[in-house]
Write a protein that holds these residues in place. Sequence first.
Motif, mmCIF file in Angstrom:
data_model
loop_
_atom_site.group_PDB
_atom_site.id
_atom_site.type_symbol
_atom_site.label_atom_id
_atom_site.label_comp_id
_atom_site.label_asym_id
_atom_site.label_seq_id
_atom_site.Cartn_x
_atom_site.Cartn_y
_atom_site.Cartn_z
ATOM 1 N N ALA A 259 0.836 -1.208 0.000
ATOM 2 C CA ALA A 259 0.000 0.000 0.000
ATOM 3 C C ALA A 259 0.866 1.252 0.000
ATOM 4 O O ALA A 259 0.544 2.254 -0.663
ATOM 5 N N ILE A 260 1.964 1.215 0.731
ATOM 6 C CA ILE A 260 2.856 2.373 0.770
ATOM 7 C C ILE A 260 3.478 2.613 -0.597
ATOM 8 O O ILE A 260 3.559 3.756 -1.075
ATOM 9 N N SER A 261 3.935 1.539 -1.255
ATOM 10 C CA SER A 261 4.568 1.696 -2.567
ATOM 11 C C SER A 261 3.582 2.248 -3.593
ATOM 12 O O SER A 261 3.960 3.052 -4.453
ATOM 13 N N GLN A 262 2.310 1.841 -3.503
ATOM 14 C CA GLN A 262 1.301 2.369 -4.416
ATOM 15 C C GLN A 262 1.077 3.853 -4.184
ATOM 16 O O GLN A 262 0.836 4.613 -5.129
ATOM 17 N N ARG A 263 1.191 4.296 -2.925
ATOM 18 C CA ARG A 263 1.002 5.712 -2.602
ATOM 19 C C ARG A 263 2.190 6.563 -3.050
ATOM 20 O O ARG A 263 2.013 7.686 -3.530
ATOM 21 N N LEU A 264 3.413 6.016 -2.888
ATOM 22 C CA LEU A 264 4.606 6.806 -3.181
ATOM 23 C C LEU A 264 4.983 6.802 -4.653
ATOM 24 O O LEU A 264 5.595 7.765 -5.140
ATOM 25 N N TYR A 265 4.660 5.731 -5.365
ATOM 26 C CA TYR A 265 5.091 5.623 -6.759
ATOM 27 C C TYR A 265 4.432 6.706 -7.607
ATOM 28 O O TYR A 265 3.213 6.876 -7.600
ATOM 29 N N GLY A 266 5.256 7.444 -8.311
ATOM 30 C CA GLY A 266 4.774 8.518 -9.168
ATOM 31 C C GLY A 266 4.704 9.864 -8.498
ATOM 32 O O GLY A 266 4.460 10.865 -9.182
ATOM 33 N N ALA A 267 4.900 9.934 -7.184
ATOM 34 C CA ALA A 267 4.868 11.222 -6.495
ATOM 35 C C ALA A 267 6.141 12.010 -6.806
ATOM 36 O O ALA A 267 7.169 11.465 -7.207
ATOM 37 N N GLU A 268 6.065 13.338 -6.601
ATOM 38 C CA GLU A 268 7.225 14.176 -6.827
ATOM 39 C C GLU A 268 8.208 14.011 -5.677
ATOM 40 O O GLU A 268 7.828 13.773 -4.527
ATOM 41 N N ALA A 269 9.475 14.174 -6.016
ATOM 42 C CA ALA A 269 10.522 14.112 -4.988
ATOM 43 C C ALA A 269 10.367 15.293 -4.031
ATOM 44 O O ALA A 269 9.997 16.392 -4.442
ATOM 45 N N PRO A 270 10.571 15.081 -2.749
ATOM 46 C CA PRO A 270 11.037 13.851 -2.108
ATOM 47 C C PRO A 270 9.900 12.992 -1.556
ATOM 48 O O PRO A 270 10.154 12.080 -0.783
ATOM 49 N N LEU A 271 8.630 13.310 -1.968
ATOM 50 C CA LEU A 271 7.502 12.571 -1.417
ATOM 51 C C LEU A 271 7.420 11.149 -1.961
ATOM 52 O O LEU A 271 6.549 10.384 -1.526
ATOM 53 N N ASN A 272 8.307 10.810 -2.888
ATOM 54 C CA ASN A 272 8.344 9.429 -3.398
ATOM 55 C C ASN A 272 9.420 8.593 -2.697
ATOM 56 O O ASN A 272 9.694 7.473 -3.121
ATOM 57 N N GLN A 273 10.008 9.138 -1.633
ATOM 58 C CA GLN A 273 11.086 8.438 -0.937
ATOM 59 C C GLN A 273 10.578 7.839 0.376
ATOM 60 O O GLN A 273 9.658 8.372 1.016
ATOM 61 N N PHE A 274 11.224 6.742 0.756
ATOM 62 C CA PHE A 274 10.880 6.038 1.986
ATOM 63 C C PHE A 274 12.171 5.779 2.752
ATOM 64 O O PHE A 274 13.130 5.234 2.200
ATOM 65 N N ALA A 275 12.229 6.187 4.015
ATOM 66 C CA ALA A 275 13.477 6.163 4.782
ATOM 67 C C ALA A 275 13.512 4.984 5.745
ATOM 68 O O ALA A 275 12.512 4.667 6.396
ATOM 69 N N PHE A 276 14.680 4.352 5.815
ATOM 70 C CA PHE A 276 14.964 3.323 6.818
ATOM 71 C C PHE A 276 15.771 3.989 7.927
ATOM 72 O O PHE A 276 16.883 4.485 7.686
ATOM 73 N N VAL A 277 15.226 4.005 9.127
ATOM 74 C CA VAL A 277 15.788 4.780 10.231
ATOM 75 C C VAL A 277 16.200 3.826 11.348
ATOM 76 O O VAL A 277 15.402 3.010 11.806
ATOM 77 N N LEU A 278 17.467 3.933 11.765
ATOM 78 C CA LEU A 278 17.966 3.130 12.877
ATOM 79 C C LEU A 278 18.563 4.071 13.914
ATOM 80 O O LEU A 278 19.445 4.867 13.611
ATOM 81 N N ASP A 279 18.044 3.985 15.146
ATOM 82 C CA ASP A 279 18.477 4.880 16.223
ATOM 83 C C ASP A 279 18.336 6.348 15.836
ATOM 84 O O ASP A 279 19.156 7.191 16.188
ATOM 85 N N GLY A 280 17.301 6.653 15.083
ATOM 86 C CA GLY A 280 17.035 8.031 14.716
ATOM 87 C C GLY A 280 17.818 8.537 13.541
ATOM 88 O O GLY A 280 17.582 9.654 13.083
ATOM 89 N N SER A 281 18.759 7.762 12.997
ATOM 90 C CA SER A 281 19.573 8.177 11.866
ATOM 91 C C SER A 281 19.117 7.453 10.611
ATOM 92 O O SER A 281 18.827 6.245 10.649
ATOM 93 N N VAL A 282 19.081 8.164 9.501
ATOM 94 C CA VAL A 282 18.612 7.595 8.241
ATOM 95 C C VAL A 282 19.717 6.743 7.631
ATOM 96 O O VAL A 282 20.792 7.243 7.286
#
Length: 584
Positions: A259-282
Amino acid sequence: MATSTPVRHAWRALIGLLITTAVLFGINALGVYVFTDEDGTGQSSWSPELALDLQGGTQIILQAQTTDGAAPSSEQMSQAVTIIRQRVDASGVGEADVTTEGSNNIVVQIPGQADQATRDRIEAAAQLQLRAVLYAGAPANTFVGEDGESTPYPTPDPNLNGTPTAEPTNGSDVSWITEKLQAEFLAYDCADPANDPAGAPSDTPLITCDAAGSIKYILGPVELDGSSISDATFGLEQTTNRWAVNLVFDGEGTETFGAISQRLYGAEAPLNQFAFVLDGSVLSAPSMNGVISDGKPSITGSFTQESAQALADQLKYGALPLSFQVVSSDTISATLGSQQLQIGLVAGLIGLLLVAVYSLIVYRALGTVIIASLLVMGVLTYVALCILAWRMGFRLSLAGVAGIIVSIGFTADSFIIYFERIRDELRDGKSITGAVEDGWNRAKRTIYISKSINILAAVVLYILADATVKGFAFTLGLTTVIDIVIFILFTHPVMQLLARTKFFGSGHPLSGMDPAALGAVYRGRAQFRAPAVATSTTGAGRKAGKAQGEAIRRQTIAERKQAELAAASDATRSRDNVKEAGDD
């Protein structure tokens, strides 16, 4: 003019050393009196920071717990140790020790008293979060897309109270961004250790940076956590031959990520990006290049094999559903370390005393140059350790003290090489000023080579050795570098100046550079000294006889060759005379 050039060079070197010393003390003074903490204490000090074995500190034992109650694997524990060590290093604590104990305990030992912020950082669960990217920018008011181009920020909904004007519909909704949040984002400094995004609430936006501190982000609330990742591997893509990180989500994670990929695909940058966060750092913030419904996304980019493997490990084991329970938190005594430190300092002082006595006996007044050089070296080493403690978090351990003590012997070896070269030149009949210059030119190559080997050994030892030995390697390398600086900027310039004084320049018997006492055989370039004949049986006579014997023993190869050539010439002339007489 020629005799004044070495003098000018000597004074320039000494002035350069004085300026270098003043700069080092000035830098540390800034840390003591200018750069202060909130309580007014200086960030630096006029004494080096001590490590755990000398100062004592805090020991925290953490017990790792999984959500299903099963014992954590060795890979999970290893990754947890890495994460906790990164947390401790990020808090500015140096010489900390993080190890595993048994199958599910992690032991953290920190020099000094651990403050509450450090404790909270250590005890936090090592969980991975997945958040949508709302803003991604440099410190200026611009976006930085994956193509490297900057675009202006979108205008947020104005709301001075810090709450959205409308209820956000999903994690990518810009309604999360308020005027207050944007102001916080603009004021956020990635390099400020006070900005600690770890432990932030999962249901609110997060302001953070990547690991390099080069990009700032505003991220949406947590939509997935690391427990949804079943596996993470790395490998080469068959079509592009690029390194990629491949993820596998579990059943619930597959549905949510689809569902997330369907929402983000085709959006303008940076709204098409998804961050992996560990201990608060990307860790990574890739863009969504398609709808992924099978739960097996692939992260590509400018990866090397090492960076792809590191990210895969972080996503796999950083995603581990581990929480930590504090089993114990105790204060470690440094009694044993203090006793060993006292023994080490006594050993170092004895070594210095022996070097000083040996220098004065063998080299007489020249020994004062050795003692002065060691004192200058000690001052520079001391202030360098203070600065390193402030800027790098370095703490002096017992192994580090051993490295400093060992360097005394290496430094003494260099002095012996230099002074013996000078004495060799004096034995060859050169003037004292000429012997100092030529002796330096011959000795410095040997000194540079030996010091280079010492530095190389220290670097290799620092890289490959256990953490308990790294302090030894570091101080050994540091003192070796300082030793070279002292030789160039102090020892040789001082010798250049002393050689032009009446006491040393005349070869006084107590100067250590008396040609007669050294058994010199030349008086000039082509004139040999006539050996004195000792007829007295008194002490002075025996001493003169001994000097005569030494002079005879130290005849040079050139002298013997000259005698052989003269004898050969006489023999040739004799044969010619005999031949001429026969012809007559």
